[in-house]
Design an enzyme around this catalytic site. Structure first.
Site, PDB file in Angstrom:
ATOM      1  N   LYS A 432       0.843  -1.192   0.000  1.00  0.00           N
ATOM      2  CA  LYS A 432       0.000   0.000   0.000  1.00  0.00           C
ATOM      3  C   LYS A 432       0.884   1.251   0.000  1.00  0.00           C
ATOM      4  CE  LYS A 432      -4.159  -2.222   1.743  1.00  0.00           C
ATOM      5  NZ  LYS A 432      -3.745  -3.589   1.440  1.00  0.00           N
ATOM      6  N   THR A 462       6.505 -19.950  -1.904  1.00  0.00           N
ATOM      7  CA  THR A 462       7.644 -19.380  -2.627  1.00  0.00           C
ATOM      8  C   THR A 462       7.846 -17.934  -2.183  1.00  0.00           C
ATOM      9  OG1 THR A 462       7.284 -20.791  -4.545  1.00  0.00           O
ATOM     10  CG2 THR A 462       8.541 -18.775  -4.907  1.00  0.00           C
TER      11      THR A 462
END
Length: 702
Positions: A432, A462
């Protein structure tokens, strides 16, 4: 195939077109079908019509045949050669793409396939959103189709698997999917995803599905425009060149890279905690942390704010631990629930600092007091606050002790007895205000090590790519050393809120940067969003249930430091027009109805958490105007570069770039823009862009 200018001519003869709002038709025609990417949602719906469906399939088939017929023309070789394609010498995708005949034919073929799939994947009876509405309106075509049901027609192009999706004795999965989707359409909570592509050199401008169709973005969570900050992009380019595109797998298998470890150290220092752990998103960070902790602590009880984010709700649910939900920001209710359990029962109070859909701020200090009194841990989600509050951007917990943290500077040592020091666990996002992607949790060394060792959401995922991690760290460092962006954001937020109030436009009151414009109806919220986008070039997404309560639907406006005064003028005027045209309730009308979502009940004048003195630590920031060049803090840029020298080496600047850097340090922003424009022999950068000297191999202009 579906130009909006042509739709009006058919409204009188087609009940669906005639009974559907123009704004809805416009949205459907400009939104790509999620299942069939070569056609729009309006075209997909049209395949369910007994007249339009076959016509669309026939037309697309004709298009394919038409393109194929060109192959026999004598000028086809000339067409190819004009595009640098020499048939017979290569069969590469690149060469096919150069050919106007082949690429057009391929696009037509894809459309034909999608239309055929859309038309055979469902019958008109299975598409109530289009077919049943038309039938209910007395559509003669559907009446004819219903009469013809007695005489089934064998379509030679259909295979047995296409006409019968499931065997008679098996569950009809497709029917289940369609029914579930129809529920969303009926209660108007179906989510429409607009094709919005943010432009790095024109923030906050984006293009839609057409690259030529540009709109202003007023709802992205890139709160400070860090997604195109030049030193962030520069760092990502350098890391990409050195470490490649991906991380190679999970961190325990592919390796615990220096970029990840450096970012975690940066985040721990930001919050003045011992350690931090980075996840692929803060949704995962919240879910993994809360589920792991709750499942390991014997007899743990969670105390969760009623307005908590879905990620926290899911984490608590996945933990299997007992939970108590207290009324939003209600300390009496929280204490009453805490009193029900012995002090030696493990307890965790989970809450947020900034609640993103209403703009309220959690009573952090008061919750810390209750946690101490009843022996509970505190879990604070600072997702919508990191980068935006506090002298270094650590969030609201830091902001509440502004002067103390400002005096402490960049040290990693905790400020004893400060609010941030009293919080046990802090989660935040990198996606953000920091403009990249990822999430994290910060806390004590042993707590972080336990989550690292037990949380499946961390162990089996991952890890983020090195370039992304490097960019995130660059953004955190930059904002640690530059308060100007978040201060200017607050100035612009105040301006927009005040101007909305002057026009009686209802904003859910709150002390934060969140600007939720109350609509109060799902259909109206969708219509208002469509009108703003298609008629005013302003993108603000509608927020409906379950994100907010039914009857409290809203438009969540995001104001950034990079929005200009002229763009704000346009937003205010457009919102006023849309409220009038759609007859949406204003503050005075909500007051007559008794109020809703704290609108119309006399609570509009909420004191902002940022004081004037705090804003002025940035030197009285001024709103940009069209044509202005936004400020990039050269000192912060230098700190970022120095922080990466051990991994990426020193940034080498040319003589011209060093002069530009010197100009930045003296605050000569206009001189910088002119120097760079002259150096590049190009016109001045587009409105609201910034140029900063970068490594010669990168050449970033953001």
């Amino acid at each position: 195939m579906e130009k909006l200018s042509s739709l009006a001519r058919f409204k009188s003869s087609c009940p669906f077109l005639g009974g559907t709002k123009t704004s809805t038709l416009r949205a459907l025609s400009s939104t790509i079908s999620p299942r069939f990417p070569s056609i729009s949602q309006l075209t997909e719906r049209a395949t369910g019509c007994p007249i339009m469906g076959p016509a669309l399939v026939m037309r697309s088939t004709q298009m394919v045949a038409g393109y194929a017929s060109i192959a026999g023309q004598a000028d086809v070789q000339k067409m190819h050669h004009s595009k640098g394609v020499f048939p017979g010498t290569s069969a590469s995708e690149a060469d096919i793409a150069k050919c106007p005949h082949a690429s057009a034919a391929r696009a037509a073929a894809r459309m034909a396939d999608d239309l055929a799939a859309a038309s055979t994947a469902k019958t008109p009876e299975e598409v109530p959103s289009t077919a049943q509405r038309a039938a209910a309106a007395g559509c003669p075509f559907h009446k004819a189709a219903a009469a013809a049901k007695e005489q089934p027609v064998k379509l030679p192009s259909m295979t047995e698997s296409q006409t019968t999706s499931t065997a008679p004795d098996t569950y009809n999965y497709d029917k289940f999917y369609a029914a579930e989707l129809e529920k969303k359409h009926k209660d108007q909570s179906y989510r429409y995803f607009n094709n919005i592509n943010r432009l790095a050199t024109k923030f906050p401008i984006a293009h839609t599905a057409s690259v030529k169709d540009e709109v202003q973005v007023w709802c992205a969570n890139d709160y400070l425009g860090m997604g195109n900050n030049p030193v962030v992009l520069e760092t990502m380019h350098r890391a990409l060149d050195k470490y490649g595109a991906g991380a190679g797998g999970t961190r325990n298998i592919a390796g615990n890279s220096a970029t990840h470890l450096s970012l975690e150290h940066e985040l721990a220092t930001l919050h003045r905690k011992d350690s931090a752990l980075v996840f692929s998103s803060c949704y995962v960070a919240n879910d993994a942390t809360l589920s792991t902790l709750g499942s390991k602590l014997p007899g743990c009880v969670y105390f969760s704010d009623a307005s908590n984010h879905a990620s926290m709700i899911q984490g608590i649910r996945h933990s299997g631990a007992k939970k108590e939900i207290f009324k939003h920001n209600d300390m009496d209710d929280l204490e009453a629930k805490l009193q029900k359990y012995p002090k030696d029962t493990p307890k965790i109070i989970a809450f947020e600092s900034v609640y993103s859909m209403c703009g309220s701020i959690g009573p952090i200090k008061e919750i810390c007091d209750l946690a101490k009194k009843y022996g509970a841990l505190t879990f604070l989600d600072e997702v919508h606050a990191v980068g935006l509050y506090g002298p270094r951007g650590a969030g609201v917990a830091e902001h509440l002790d502004w002067e103390a943290h400002q005096r402490a500077g960049q040290t990693s040592e905790p400020v004893k007895d400060s609010v941030m020091d009293r919080i046990d666990m802090i989660t935040g996002t990198l996606g953000k205000a920091y403009g990249t992607v990822g999430g994290y949790v910060a806390g004590s060394r042993d707590f972080i090590d336990m989550i690292r060792s037990y949380a499946p959401g961390f162990i089996f995922t991952t890890s983020l790519p090195p370039a992304t991690v490097a960019g995130a760290r660059a953004s955190v460092i930059y904002q640690k050393h530059h308060v100007g962006d978040r201060a200017l954001k607050q100035v612009n937020v105040r301006t927009v809120k005040e101007r909305f109030a002057a026009l009686d436009i209802p904003v859910v009151p709150g002390p934060s940067h969140i600007v939720p414009v109350l609509i109060g109806d799902a259909g109206l919220a969708r219509a208002a969003s469509d009108k703003l986008l298609h008629e005013h070039g302003i993108y603000v997404q509608a927020i409906n249930f379950p994100t907010v309560a039914v009857g409290e639907e809203r438009l969540r406006v995001t104001v950034t430091p990079r929005h200009t005064a002229e763009q704000m003028d346009g937003l205010i005027a457009a919102m006023d027009t849309v409220f009038t045209e759609l007859n949406i309730n204003r503050i005075s009308e909500w007051a007559k109805l008794g109020g809703r979502a704290n609108v119309g009940v006399g609570k509009e004048n909420v004191e902002p958490i940022w004081t004037n003195a705090q804003i002025n630590t940035a030197g009285q920031p001024q709103t940009l105007h069209d044509g202005d060049t936004a400020v990039v803090d050269a000192n912060a840029v230098q700190v970022v570069r120095e922080s990466f020298e051990d991994l990426l080496g020193a940034v080498k600047l040319s003589e011209t770039e060093r002069k530009v850097e010197a100009a930045l340090l003296t605050g000569a922003v206009e001189h910088v823009a002119g120097a760079l424009s002259k150096k590049a022999k190009a016109p001045r950068a587009p409105v609201n862009t910034i140029d900063v000297p970068v490594a010669p191999s990168v050449a970033v202009s953001a």
